[in-house]
Design a protein around this motif. Structure first.
Motif, PDB file in Angstrom:
ATOM      1  N   ASP A 175     -29.628 -38.389 -47.306  1.00 34.79           N
ATOM      2  CA  ASP A 175     -30.309 -38.544 -48.373  1.00 34.79           C
ATOM      3  C   ASP A 175     -29.161 -39.297 -49.393  1.00 34.79           C
ATOM      4  OD1 ASP A 175     -33.068 -36.890 -48.791  1.00 34.79           O
ATOM      5  OD2 ASP A 175     -31.755 -36.524 -47.198  1.00 34.79           O
ATOM      6  N   GLY A 176     -27.962 -38.638 -49.713  1.00 41.57           N
ATOM      7  CA  GLY A 176     -27.070 -39.150 -50.592  1.00 41.57           C
ATOM      8  C   GLY A 176     -25.831 -40.023 -49.905  1.00 41.57           C
ATOM      9  N   ASP A 177     -25.317 -40.571 -50.684  1.00 36.53           N
ATOM     10  CA  ASP A 177     -24.111 -41.608 -50.282  1.00 36.53           C
ATOM     11  C   ASP A 177     -22.954 -40.540 -49.837  1.00 36.53           C
ATOM     12  OD1 ASP A 177     -25.556 -43.556 -51.391  1.00 36.53           O
ATOM     13  OD2 ASP A 177     -24.353 -43.886 -53.326  1.00 36.53           O
ATOM     14  N   VAL A 178     -22.281 -41.307 -49.029  1.00 39.10           N
ATOM     15  CA  VAL A 178     -20.991 -40.339 -48.328  1.00 39.10           C
ATOM     16  C   VAL A 178     -19.821 -41.480 -48.522  1.00 39.10           C
ATOM     17  CG1 VAL A 178     -20.018 -39.241 -46.470  1.00 39.10           C
ATOM     18  CG2 VAL A 178     -22.573 -39.261 -46.525  1.00 39.10           C
ATOM     19  N   PHE A 179     -18.777 -40.859 -48.925  1.00 39.44           N
ATOM     20  CA  PHE A 179     -17.487 -41.600 -49.182  1.00 39.44           C
ATOM     21  C   PHE A 179     -16.448 -41.340 -48.464  1.00 39.44           C
ATOM     22  CE2 PHE A 179     -13.440 -42.083 -51.404  1.00 39.44           C
ATOM     23  CZ  PHE A 179     -13.313 -43.773 -51.449  1.00 39.44           C
ATOM     24  N   ILE A 180     -16.169 -41.973 -47.370  1.00 39.59           N
ATOM     25  CA  ILE A 180     -14.783 -41.222 -46.350  1.00 39.59           C
ATOM     26  C   ILE A 180     -13.586 -42.230 -46.757  1.00 39.59           C
ATOM     27  CG2 ILE A 180     -14.416 -40.847 -43.967  1.00 39.59           C
ATOM     28  CD1 ILE A 180     -17.875 -41.928 -44.514  1.00 39.59           C
ATOM     29  N   SER A 181     -12.671 -41.564 -46.736  1.00 34.56           N
ATOM     30  CA  SER A 181     -11.414 -42.365 -47.193  1.00 34.56           C
ATOM     31  C   SER A 181     -10.136 -41.477 -46.521  1.00 34.56           C
ATOM     32  CB  SER A 181     -10.951 -42.304 -48.647  1.00 34.56           C
ATOM     33  OG  SER A 181      -9.639 -43.112 -48.830  1.00 34.56           O
ATOM     34  N   THR A 182      -9.068 -42.160 -45.922  1.00 40.12           N
ATOM     35  CA  THR A 182      -7.989 -41.878 -45.422  1.00 40.12           C
ATOM     36  C   THR A 182      -6.978 -42.830 -45.403  1.00 40.12           C
ATOM     37  OG1 THR A 182      -6.884 -40.505 -43.633  1.00 40.12           O
ATOM     38  CG2 THR A 182      -8.479 -42.372 -43.180  1.00 40.12           C
ATOM     39  N   HIS A 183      -5.804 -42.677 -44.764  1.00 41.22           N
ATOM     40  CA  HIS A 183      -4.774 -43.890 -44.674  1.00 41.22           C
ATOM     41  C   HIS A 183      -4.159 -43.801 -43.533  1.00 41.22           C
ATOM     42  CE1 HIS A 183      -0.826 -41.764 -45.165  1.00 41.22           C
ATOM     43  NE2 HIS A 183      -1.585 -40.704 -45.712  1.00 41.22           N
ATOM     44  N   VAL A 184      -3.691 -44.977 -42.798  1.00 43.21           N
ATOM     45  CA  VAL A 184      -3.203 -45.513 -41.449  1.00 43.21           C
ATOM     46  C   VAL A 184      -1.526 -45.679 -41.467  1.00 43.21           C
ATOM     47  CG1 VAL A 184      -3.601 -46.636 -39.498  1.00 43.21           C
ATOM     48  CG2 VAL A 184      -5.696 -45.878 -40.572  1.00 43.21           C
TER      49      VAL A 184
END
Length: 312
Positions: free
Chosen positions: A116-125
């Protein structure tokens, strides 16, 4: 199940040439229309590749809807400690978990299952991060500082945050799988979300684990106070509620240890966070009691000074 995504991404990340570009290529192979952003971030000890993925929901803000947005942040120093250590380090579990969720959400979207809602995923490599001394076991350091990562990952459009991080380098959490924290919000350590406890018990099929927090843990890095680790650092940069999802061990394991990642534990944490994202977007999961929080602030005042560096 997210075992497929965890295993495939582990193969990509367990490499001296691991990069944001390689992750982006993998994610866009699942969904060519995926909203993936990758760029290099320079820090005081080198550079890393920031990876951001936004998966739009049916009623999400990105499409003009009103469903709340959840942020799923993979916290870490680095994926590897080369040349000091060869291979994927325990500290990389948070990035692996977050990216596996992104891959799963994109696969679901491609098949027609949208949240239903937006999902924001973040990390770093970063395959070659430095290490630093810490008690009881050494920590992984990071080429960039926490404030930089908060600036990149934490934004006003996030209505709640789950921050996943390896949390094995201590002697206060003595279980192997994952554990959640109480909700942290605007300098307060609040009661544990009963909704998240229920979801965790469904995911694990056994009683939930909650790890303890001290007031120091929710203050910013760099103030010369002890911190369990960086898992609650996003709470210093937002007004939204934040809960830590700690991938844990029954013994103290150094963040720079190789051969210490457990695919089933990472998958369980990822599955829990995915279920939380589903429920949050539907309005069926609460991180905190809004009325009680307002009453708490009325009684005891503003505590947001704990989100800063205090008296200098």
């Amino acid at each position: 199940m997210l075992l497929k995504q965890v295993i495939e991404l582990a193969d990509i990340l367990d490499s001296p040439s691991a990069s944001g570009a390689a992750v982006e290529a993998y994610l866009t192979s699942i969904d060519p229309e995926a909203d993936v952003t990758v760029y290099a971030l320079e820090g005081p000890k080198g550079k890393t590749d920031v990876v951001k993925v936004r998966v739009p929901g049916i009623r999400g803000k990105s499409t003009g809807g009103s469903a709340p947005t959840i942020g799923l942040l993979g916290r870490l120093g680095g994926l590897g400690a080369r040349p000091e250590r060869i291979g994927f380090v325990s500290d990389g579990d948070g990035a692996l978990c977050a990216l596996a969720i992104a891959a799963k959400l994109l696969d679901m979207k491609r098949k027609g299952d949208r949240l239903d809602g937006d999902v924001f995923i973040s990390t770093h490599v970063c395959p070659n991060a430095p290490t630093r001394p810490h008690t009881p076991v050494p920590f992984m350091d990071s080429p960039v500082n926490i404030a930089q990562m908060n600036q990149e990952e934490v934004s006003d459009d996030l209505d709640a945050i789950l921050s996943v991080d390896t949390t094995k380098g201590n002697k206060i959490i003595n279980t192997r799988d994952f554990s959640i924290s109480p909700t942290v919000m605007q300098g307060y350590i609040l009661k544990v979300s009963s909704d998240l406890v229920d979801l965790m018990e469904i995911t694990l099929g056994k009683p939930a684990h909650v790890f303890p927090l001290s007031q120091q843990d929710i203050t910013p890095y760099g103030n010369d106070l002890y911190h369990l680790n960086s898992i609650l650092q996003p709470s210093t940069a937002t007004k939204a509620p934040v809960v830590g999802v700690a991938i844990t061990a029954a013994t103290a394991v150094p963040g720079c240890a190789t051969g210490a990642s457990h695919v089933t534990d990472i998958e369980e944490a990822a599955r829990f966070m995915l279920e939380a994202a589903k429920a949050f977007g539907r309005g069926e999961l609460s991180f905190y009691d809004e009325k009680e929080f307002a009453h708490l602030q009325k009684l005891y005042g503003d505590m947001s000074h704990f989100q800063g560096f205090g008296r200098q």
